[in-house]
Design an enzyme around this catalytic site. Structure first.
Site, short mmCIF file in Angstrom:
data_model
loop_
_atom_site.label_atom_id
_atom_site.label_comp_id
_atom_site.label_asym_id
_atom_site.label_seq_id
_atom_site.Cartn_x
_atom_site.Cartn_y
_atom_site.Cartn_z
N ASP A 1 0.65 33.10 13.69
CA ASP A 1 -0.41 32.27 13.12
C ASP A 1 -1.30 33.03 12.14
O ASP A 1 -1.52 32.59 11.01
CB ASP A 1 -1.26 31.68 14.25
CG ASP A 1 -2.32 30.73 13.73
OD1 ASP A 1 -2.08 29.52 13.74
OD2 ASP A 1 -3.40 31.20 13.31
N VAL B 1 -2.68 27.12 12.44
CA VAL B 1 -1.34 26.92 11.88
C VAL B 1 -0.36 26.56 12.99
O VAL B 1 0.45 25.64 12.84
CB VAL B 1 -0.89 28.17 11.12
CG1 VAL B 1 0.52 27.96 10.57
CG2 VAL B 1 -1.85 28.48 9.97
N ASP B 2 -0.43 27.28 14.11
CA ASP B 2 0.42 26.93 15.25
C ASP B 2 0.17 25.49 15.71
O ASP B 2 1.11 24.74 16.00
CB ASP B 2 0.13 27.85 16.43
CG ASP B 2 0.86 29.18 16.33
OD1 ASP B 2 1.90 29.24 15.66
OD2 ASP B 2 0.37 30.17 16.91
N LEU B 3 -1.09 25.11 15.78
CA LEU B 3 -1.43 23.77 16.29
C LEU B 3 -0.97 22.69 15.32
O LEU B 3 -0.44 21.65 15.74
CB LEU B 3 -2.93 23.68 16.55
CG LEU B 3 -3.49 24.72 17.52
CD1 LEU B 3 -4.99 24.53 17.73
CD2 LEU B 3 -2.77 24.68 18.86
#
Length: 400
Positions: free
Chosen positions: A141, A169-171
């Site tokens: 991320d 970004v991961d989410l």
């Protein structure tokens, strides 16, 4: 009520945040998610947050893996590979987020799986994509935030680049994964065709900033970060966080005249156009904040909300969970875990009249469902014991 995804089986090879959150969303809409982990467990089971585990469990793992079943397999062994192939043979969705070609090297790539399951939806979510000059580089991320430009627009002018304080970004990548799984399943429902879906974190990071990139690429203007903390590089005053006598409030997009009237302000620079509010935003913020510092937070909120000013208190998490609207929405809930006990977490954030999401179970213990899933595949108890002895699987709940 029948869950929306009842009857859908997901073979989940993902780890960390982006993949597991996506499959958690699918699980809570009714999908049967079988989390296939290495025999030592996925990385986040042992990841300490703030240096801490929660009763021996990784807090991050507990956040992203509820409502799933856990199976441990040594995918490099012949029997581990064969069991994995039996699972994916009957799966509707296979999802993984390894580096490119790792699943191919394990004999579990798209071509391998479609030989036994031709209409599968196969989702690969890598760092940069399946090929290209960066394809084999590590991705995470913070790395993706950085290369996408996100830290360059955060923080105050003069500060170093400032990343987002959560794994945005991961989410966002997780939501893209879940959305495109649903799109591919809808296509299959209409046509009978499965397909390969490729997503990557770099593209997710860029997609997350669709507005900001558009502004930067299309407006003939050099945008600077505010020195006084206007919360968005592309907006003028008053958009930001303001100190009060006993805390902080956030003032959103409001006509400055409204604040002048309510707070009886005198502002010594121009602000009567959006251009002036942008060019003079730092001085405007200083003058507004000089006034908000004279107010108690509760009194300021009551006064501004009475005039329909867009304002809210800046809360700590401990205060947020006790907010009456948060309690009314039931977005914070408790889940019982076999080793942690009662733990507080975030409930599914949506209400649906016909197919509501549901937390079906706590995050699974390592290999908790090994014997159960093997039984469904036709293996007996003695075969499971042998596989454990040979290191193909682990004993359910083992931390070794």
């Amino acid at each position: 009520m029948t869950p929306a995804l009842e009857g859908i089986t997901v073979a989940d090879f993902t780890q960390l945040k982006q993949g597991p959150l996506a499959t958690q969303k699918l699980a809570e809409m009714g999908a049967e998610v079988i989390k296939i982990e290495p025999v030592h467990g996925e990385y986040q089971r042992g990841l300490r947050m703030g240096g801490e585990l929660l009763e021996g469990e990784g807090p991050s793992f507990l956040s992203f893996n509820r409502s799933k079943r856990s199976v441990t397999l040594d995918l490099k062994s012949d029997e581990g590979h064969n069991i994995a192939m039996e699972i994916v043979e009957s799966a509707d969705v296979v999802i993984e987020n390894f580096r490119p070609h790792v699943m191919d090297s394990l004999g579990l790539g798209y071509e391998d799986v479609t030989e036994v399951n031709p209409d599968v939806v196969y989702v690969s979510s890598s760092s940069y994509g399946p090929d290209g000059p960066r394809a084999d580089e590590p991705g995470q991320d913070l790395l993706m935030q950085s290369m996408s430009g996100l830290p360059s627009i955060g923080g105050r002018g003069g500060d170093p680049p400032t990343p987002a304080p959560i794994s945005v970004v991961d989410l966002h990548g997780a939501m893209l994964n879940a959305f495109h799984v649903m799109t591919a399943l809808f296509h299959r429902e209409q046509t009978g065709e499965g397909q390969k879906v490729d997503l990557n974190l770099m593209d997710a990071a860029i997609d997350l900033q669709i507005e900001e990139i558009f502004l930067q690429m299309n407006l003939d203007k050099e945008f600077e970060r505010s020195e006084e903390g206007i919360a968005y590089k592309y907006l003028g005053a008053p958009y930001g966080i303001y100190e009060t006598a006993d805390g902080h409030v956030t003032i959103s997009m409001n006509p400055i005249d409204d604040l002048v009237d309510v707070l009886d302000l005198t502002i010594d620079v121009e602000y009567d156009s959006s251009e002036a509010a942008y060019e003079n935003r730092d001085q405007i913020k200083r003058e507004i904040e000089a006034q908000t510092r004279e107010w108690q937070t509760d009194e300021l909120l009551e006064t501004l909300l009475a005039e329909d000013v867009w304002v809210s208190e800046v809360k700590e998490y401990e205060d947020m969970v006790e907010d009456p609207q948060v309690e009314h929405n039931e977005i914070i809930c408790d889940v019982e875990h076999p080793t942690v006990g009662e733990m507080t977490t975030v409930a599914p954030p949506v209400s649906m009249s016909k197919t509501p999401p549901e937390i079906k179970s706590a995050p699974p213990l390592l290999g908790e469902h090994n014997e159960e899933v093997l039984s469904e595949l036709g293996y007996d108890a003695s075969e499971y014991e042998r596989l454990v002895e040979e290191g193909v699987m682990t004993e359910a709940g083992s931390t070794e």
